[in-house]
Design a protein around this motif. Structure first.
Motif, mmCIF file in Angstrom:
data_model
loop_
_atom_site.group_PDB
_atom_site.id
_atom_site.type_symbol
_atom_site.label_atom_id
_atom_site.label_comp_id
_atom_site.label_asym_id
_atom_site.label_seq_id
_atom_site.Cartn_x
_atom_site.Cartn_y
_atom_site.Cartn_z
ATOM 1 N N ASN A 35 -33.683 40.833 101.897
ATOM 2 C CA ASN A 35 -32.251 40.809 101.577
ATOM 3 C C ASN A 35 -31.789 42.117 100.952
ATOM 4 O O ASN A 35 -30.671 42.581 101.202
ATOM 5 C CB ASN A 35 -31.948 39.643 100.641
ATOM 6 C CG ASN A 35 -32.026 38.293 101.353
ATOM 7 O OD1 ASN A 35 -31.884 38.237 102.580
ATOM 8 N ND2 ASN A 35 -32.245 37.228 100.603
ATOM 9 N N ILE A 38 -31.432 44.554 104.050
ATOM 10 C CA ILE A 38 -30.404 44.245 105.048
ATOM 11 C C ILE A 38 -29.000 44.457 104.487
ATOM 12 O O ILE A 38 -28.030 44.653 105.237
ATOM 13 C CB ILE A 38 -30.564 42.791 105.555
ATOM 14 C CG1 ILE A 38 -29.776 42.588 106.880
ATOM 15 C CG2 ILE A 38 -30.101 41.795 104.519
ATOM 16 C CD1 ILE A 38 -30.320 43.347 108.040
ATOM 17 N N GLN A 39 -28.877 44.456 103.148
ATOM 18 C CA GLN A 39 -27.562 44.599 102.533
ATOM 19 C C GLN A 39 -27.243 46.032 102.118
ATOM 20 O O GLN A 39 -26.225 46.284 101.476
ATOM 21 C CB GLN A 39 -27.472 43.673 101.316
ATOM 22 C CG GLN A 39 -27.521 42.197 101.673
ATOM 23 C CD GLN A 39 -27.671 41.293 100.463
ATOM 24 O OE1 GLN A 39 -27.634 41.758 99.324
ATOM 25 N NE2 GLN A 39 -27.862 39.993 100.722
ATOM 26 N N TRP A 48 -30.764 50.466 111.322
ATOM 27 C CA TRP A 48 -30.853 49.031 111.655
ATOM 28 C C TRP A 48 -32.001 48.780 112.624
ATOM 29 O O TRP A 48 -32.752 47.816 112.467
ATOM 30 C CB TRP A 48 -29.530 48.578 112.269
ATOM 31 C CG TRP A 48 -29.571 47.170 112.811
ATOM 32 C CD1 TRP A 48 -29.325 46.023 112.137
ATOM 33 C CD2 TRP A 48 -29.907 46.788 114.153
ATOM 34 N NE1 TRP A 48 -29.474 44.927 112.956
ATOM 35 C CE2 TRP A 48 -29.835 45.370 114.204
ATOM 36 C CE3 TRP A 48 -30.262 47.480 115.288
ATOM 37 C CZ2 TRP A 48 -30.106 44.649 115.361
ATOM 38 C CZ3 TRP A 48 -30.538 46.761 116.456
ATOM 39 C CH2 TRP A 48 -30.460 45.365 116.483
ATOM 40 N N HIS A 92 -34.007 33.098 109.045
ATOM 41 C CA HIS A 92 -33.115 33.878 108.178
ATOM 42 C C HIS A 92 -33.105 35.347 108.589
ATOM 43 O O HIS A 92 -32.030 35.970 108.701
ATOM 44 C CB HIS A 92 -33.576 33.739 106.719
ATOM 45 C CG HIS A 92 -32.744 34.551 105.769
ATOM 46 N ND1 HIS A 92 -31.486 34.149 105.341
ATOM 47 C CD2 HIS A 92 -32.983 35.765 105.175
ATOM 48 C CE1 HIS A 92 -30.996 35.064 104.525
ATOM 49 N NE2 HIS A 92 -31.884 36.059 104.400
ATOM 50 N N GLN A 96 -29.786 37.232 110.099
ATOM 51 C CA GLN A 96 -29.170 38.307 109.326
ATOM 52 C C GLN A 96 -29.181 39.634 110.089
ATOM 53 O O GLN A 96 -28.213 40.402 110.028
ATOM 54 C CB GLN A 96 -29.902 38.459 107.987
ATOM 55 C CG GLN A 96 -29.643 37.322 107.009
ATOM 56 C CD GLN A 96 -28.170 37.257 106.627
ATOM 57 O OE1 GLN A 96 -27.577 38.257 106.232
ATOM 58 N NE2 GLN A 96 -27.575 36.073 106.756
ATOM 59 N N ALA A 99 -26.451 39.441 112.744
ATOM 60 C CA ALA A 99 -25.127 39.509 112.127
ATOM 61 C C ALA A 99 -24.809 40.924 111.662
ATOM 62 O O ALA A 99 -23.677 41.402 111.806
ATOM 63 C CB ALA A 99 -25.057 38.525 110.948
ATOM 64 N N ARG A 100 -25.829 41.613 111.126
ATOM 65 C CA ARG A 100 -25.570 42.979 110.664
ATOM 66 C C ARG A 100 -25.315 43.922 111.844
ATOM 67 O O ARG A 100 -24.501 44.842 111.752
ATOM 68 C CB ARG A 100 -26.755 43.483 109.836
ATOM 69 C CG ARG A 100 -26.461 44.771 109.081
ATOM 70 C CD ARG A 100 -25.267 44.575 108.142
ATOM 71 N NE ARG A 100 -24.789 45.815 107.591
ATOM 72 C CZ ARG A 100 -25.236 46.386 106.462
ATOM 73 N NH1 ARG A 100 -26.196 45.777 105.770
ATOM 74 N NH2 ARG A 100 -24.717 47.509 106.035
#
Length: 377
Positions: A35, A38-39, A48, A92, A96, A99-100
């Motif tokens: 997390n 990815i953020q 990415w 998850h 994620q 989505a990113r």
């Protein structure tokens, strides 16, 4: 992108995880690391892809390492909890990452639109709009007139055989009229059938009659070639439109009405017409068609009181040749000359354009001088 203290590369035994709660804690730690990466706000498509490979890569991705080092060698008591936690982690991570990706691409599209946005408040760039060449405009005027009275338009090759260009039009080899139609022959290998640049569009009349039975009503526009020395009224390349009408009971009166209708539509209702006897090998009888001078109105006197320079004071201008189709021509297309009759004509497009628009040199049609072309938008 490497993970510090890469625990996924070690087995559960080496990590000291022998209880389900210890396994869950390890997965929670891995999830927190994912997390945090990815953020990252500076994540672009390049980073990415690096992140995706480091977590989902089949050979050395984190999830692959967990499968190989945690799940497969796990004891039966831990295998179930490891599998459950791994499935949740995988779902998850995949969700994620996708989505990113969507968010990064959407941001790139917005940035591109901002860069490429057209400011409609600025004055536009005025670009010149092209137009048809004057010859093409005259072609269109003629085609519109004849199509309106039932003729169709056909086109054909500019490279022809002597048969279609001469012989099928009742002009055999060594006929004197060929001197007036001297043309350009194609340089071909020895023994190849001769080919030439057509001297008129009449070959398409023959080709059309070979394919159709009467009634036939066609006009044939196109470019033609003759070995003329270029001057103000002659060119080795020029344009013609030839017409042909063949049916039962077509008479010279039909021909007269058709041609007079065309001339008055093209030049205006004020012009007068006349025929003079002439000779063409593919028509009999043959005529030259004249109209009253469009410059002096047929008076022979110019606006300044002198002799009209266009008609040389005659008041008449020769327009084109025409006549009734010679019955000998029907023999080449297997028509019965006892049952059918018709008329044919050949009009020089360049000459008509010069007369209608007051142009005194045919060469300007081929020189592409924009100062001349802009006069006829």
């Amino acid at each position: 992108m490497t993970v510090p203290e890469n625990k996924s590369a070690q087995t559960l035994t080496a990590l000291g995880a022998t209880q389900p709660d210890q396994v869950a804690a390890l997965f929670a730690e891995v999830l927190a690391r994912f997390n945090s990466r990815i953020q990252r706000p500076d994540l672009d498509l390049v980073n990415w892809e690096i992140l995706r490979q480091s977590w989902l890569g089949r050979k050395s991705g984190v999830l692959t390492q967990i499968t190989d080092n945690w799940l497969k060698p796990a004891t039966p008591e831990l295998k179930r909890v490891v599998g459950q936690e791994l499935n949740k982690l995988r779902a998850h991570v995949e969700g994620q990452i996708e989505a990113r990706r969507v968010a990064i691409e959407a941001g790139a599209d917005v940035a591109a639109l901002a860069r490429e946005r057209v400011d409609l408040s600025l004055p536009g760039v005025i670009r010149p709009i092209g137009s048809h060449h004057l010859i093409r405009q005259v072609f269109q005027q003629i085609e519109d007139i004849f199509v309106s009275i039932g003729f169709s338009v056909v086109e054909g090759p500019e490279i022809e055989t002597p048969y279609y260009n001469f012989e099928a039009l009742n002009i055999p080899e060594f006929h004197p009229v060929r001197d007036d139609m001297d043309t350009f022959y194609i340089d071909l290998p020895l023994g190849a059938p001769p080919l030439l640049l057509r001297t008129h569009t009449s070959p398409m009349q023959i080709r059309t009659m070979e394919k159709r039975q009467p009634p036939v009503r066609v006009i044939v526009p196109g470019k033609v070639y003759r070995r003329d020395n270029p001057d103000a009224t002659h060119s080795f390349a020029f344009h013609q439109v030839e017409g042909l009408a063949v049916d039962t009971d077509i008479t010279f009166c039909d021909f007269t009405g058709t041609i007079e209708y065309f001339v008055k539509e093209f030049f205006g209702p004020g012009v007068k017409t006349r025929f003079r006897p002439s000779y063409f090998p593919f028509t009999e009888p043959s005529v030259e068609f004249d109209v009253t001078c469009v410059f002096c109105g047929g008076s022979g006197v110019s606006a300044g009181g002198g002799t009209c320079s266009k008609c040389k004071g005659a008041g008449w201008i020769e327009l084109f040749g025409a006549g009734m189709v010679d019955p000998a021509v029907y023999g080449f297309v297997k028509y019965d000359p006892k049952k059918v009759s018709g008329f044919a004509f050949g009009i020089g497009i360049d000459r008509l354009a010069m007369l209608k628009y007051g142009i005194d040199d045919i060469q300007v049609f081929f020189q592409n001088d924009v100062r001349f072309l802009r006069q006829f938008p």
